[in-house]
Design an enzyme around this catalytic site. Structure first.
Site, PDB file in Angstrom:
ATOM      1  N   ILE A   1      78.922 -18.203   4.107  1.00  0.00           N
ATOM      2  CA  ILE A   1      78.793 -18.113   2.658  1.00  0.00           C
ATOM      3  C   ILE A   1      78.069 -19.364   2.171  1.00  0.00           C
ATOM      4  O   ILE A   1      78.617 -20.462   2.173  1.00  0.00           O
ATOM      5  CB  ILE A   1      80.170 -17.994   1.987  1.00  0.00           C
ATOM      6  CG1 ILE A   1      80.924 -16.783   2.530  1.00  0.00           C
ATOM      7  CG2 ILE A   1      80.030 -17.891   0.472  1.00  0.00           C
ATOM      8  CD1 ILE A   1      82.347 -16.660   2.013  1.00  0.00           C
TER       9      ILE A   1
ATOM     10  N   CYS B   1      74.278 -20.130   3.123  1.00  0.00           N
ATOM     11  CA  CYS B   1      73.696 -20.428   4.446  1.00  0.00           C
ATOM     12  C   CYS B   1      72.546 -21.421   4.397  1.00  0.00           C
ATOM     13  O   CYS B   1      71.995 -21.767   5.447  1.00  0.00           O
ATOM     14  CB  CYS B   1      73.237 -19.137   5.109  1.00  0.00           C
ATOM     15  SG  CYS B   1      71.896 -18.298   4.215  1.00  0.00           S
TER      16      CYS B   1
ATOM     17  N   GLY C   1      69.362 -21.849   6.910  1.00  0.00           N
ATOM     18  CA  GLY C   1      69.651 -21.183   8.170  1.00  0.00           C
ATOM     19  C   GLY C   1      69.984 -22.080   9.336  1.00  0.00           C
ATOM     20  O   GLY C   1      70.034 -21.614  10.479  1.00  0.00           O
TER      21      GLY C   1
ATOM     22  N   THR D   1      72.874 -16.422   0.480  1.00  0.00           N
ATOM     23  CA  THR D   1      72.417 -17.534  -0.333  1.00  0.00           C
ATOM     24  C   THR D   1      72.042 -17.019  -1.710  1.00  0.00           C
ATOM     25  O   THR D   1      71.760 -15.819  -1.870  1.00  0.00           O
ATOM     26  CB  THR D   1      71.211 -18.253   0.303  1.00  0.00           C
ATOM     27  OG1 THR D   1      70.751 -19.294  -0.568  1.00  0.00           O
ATOM     28  CG2 THR D   1      70.056 -17.298   0.550  1.00  0.00           C
TER      29      THR D   1
ATOM     30  N   CYS E   1      74.978 -41.006  -5.580  1.00  0.00           N
ATOM     31  CA  CYS E   1      75.944 -40.256  -4.773  1.00  0.00           C
ATOM     32  C   CYS E   1      76.401 -41.066  -3.564  1.00  0.00           C
ATOM     33  O   CYS E   1      77.583 -41.016  -3.188  1.00  0.00           O
ATOM     34  CB  CYS E   1      75.351 -38.922  -4.337  1.00  0.00           C
ATOM     35  SG  CYS E   1      75.212 -37.706  -5.668  1.00  0.00           S
TER      36      CYS E   1
END
Length: 387
Positions: free
Chosen positions: A178, A180, A183, A201, A358
């Site tokens: 859930i 992705c 990939g 996605t 962040c």
């Protein structure tokens, strides 16, 4: 927003506080305005003070984007500000301004199915070239696992392998991912663990590139909201997507996972977390980086999980996100000459502010990174954590 727009924007009816208040708060964090330390704030326009008081973190971030102030080490600036809890202390000056922002998160479902694709359109679809230059070869846009790694590529490889081992993936199993991304995990799990993968996605750009990267493997990539999932899976994983779900949707999210997961299956949730529950998200991050996002607390997760799953393992390696973000910043900064003509200087300052603030958030200890392994209640097999 131009310099003129910043200096002439309408201020709200909040009494202006003298700059000495800001200076005192900055001193608590070991920061000075126009000081000599690399984490000190270099003011180019005194309107920055008013922007901080009138618009809080949003005004502070926008002023940086507009070049009204600078700092040699943004990561250390935010580390010191957050470690000293300055964001809370300055809140008394900006609470009125952002009352509406807090109520918006409290009263409305900002992560409804109608809004689900907004973050894909406004963040993940900005351009695959930005992410291809910033991320490692697997294009993992989540925290790496640095316990034994000395570089970003190894840290992300180790993270992907850790996830697969924690899920006890077996050849021939069906894995649902859930969120992705491009990939990376789907490709890794199919190649190294022999599983069939369905990834979903909300980003069209992610879907296209993920399909190309997973060509020839038993991997299907779908543009889909998690609420529309059907079928059954041996294992389920979600990496760096739960931050877009929102507290109002936590019960529905875990109910979906419970419905599609086989009775003896496992679910691994990889998410950023915060140390205390809050009804707000940072206004600057909400506006410019992750619209409608919300970082969960442990209490929020456990409340939503109760009666649906048993917690088999809870692993925290939050400090690894600091190191991951600094590696991303290094890659992005080195690649900027190839990107600059397309994106422009304001985007560069925005992205720098995002990554380094962040990094400071995780370095301060306010930010956590959790991998939570969940099993359905009544699962017959005994779970042994693979760390």
């Amino acid at each position: 927003m131009t310099h003129a727009e910043v200096t002439t924007r309408q201020h709200y009816d909040i009494p202006p506080a003298p700059p000495t208040v800001l200076w005192d708060l900055a001193n608590e964090a070991g920061i000075r305005f126009n000081g000599d330390a690399p984490w000190d704030i270099q003011i180019h326009d005194e309107c920055v003070y008013d922007l901080i008081f009138s618009e809080g973190s949003l005004g502070f971030g926008e002023a940086y984007m507009d070049g009204l102030w600078d700092c040699g080490r943004l990561d250390e600036l935010f580390h010191r500000l957050l470690r000293a809890d300055i964001d809370t202390k300055i809140g008394k000056w900006t609470r009125l301004r952002f009352l509406g922002h807090a109520l918006r998160h409290r009263l409305f479902n900002l992560q409804s199915s109608r809004r689900a694709f907004q973050v894909g359109e406004r963040h993940y679809d900005i351009g695959n070239d930005v992410f291809e230059t910033m991320l490692d070869p697997t294009m993992s846009y989540s925290c790496g696992y640095w316990r034994d790694a000395t570089n970003l590529t190894q840290a992300q490889f180790d993270k992907l392998d850790l996830i697969c081992r924690k899920l006890d993936l077996q050849p021939g199993e069906r894995l649902l991912e859930i969120g992705c991304g491009w990939g990376g995990l789907a490709r890794f799990a199919a190649q190294h663990y022999g599983v069939d993968v369905v990834g979903i996605t909300v980003s069209k750009e992610q879907q296209k590139l993920a399909e190309d990267r997973c060509a020839g493997l038993p991997v299907t990539i779908e543009l889909k909201d998690y609420r529309d999932l059907t079928g059954t899976y041996d294992k389920v994983v979600s990496v760096g997507m739960f931050e877009h779900v929102g507290p109002k949707n936590y019960p529905a999210y875990f109910e979906v996972v419970n419905r599609v997961l086989k009775d003896d299956g496992l679910f691994l949730l990889h998410t950023i977390g915060v140390t205390s529950t809050s009804n707000q998200t940072d206004p600057w991050i909400d506006k410019y980086i992750f619209p409608n996002g919300k970082i969960p607390s442990a209490q929020e997760i456990t409340a939503a999980v109760e009666h649906r799953f048993a917690i088999a393992d809870w692993h925290n390696f939050g400090p690894d996100y600091d190191r991951t973000l600094m590696a991303w910043w290094g890659n992005f900064d080195r690649a900027w000459p190839q990107l600059s003509n397309k994106y422009g200087n304001r985007f560069y300052r925005m992205w720098k502010y995002y990554l380094l603030s962040c990094a400071g958030f995780f370095r301060s200890g306010q930010g956590q990174l959790w991998q939570v392994v969940l099993a359905k209640n009544g699962r017959s097999s005994i779970y042994e954590s693979a760390r």
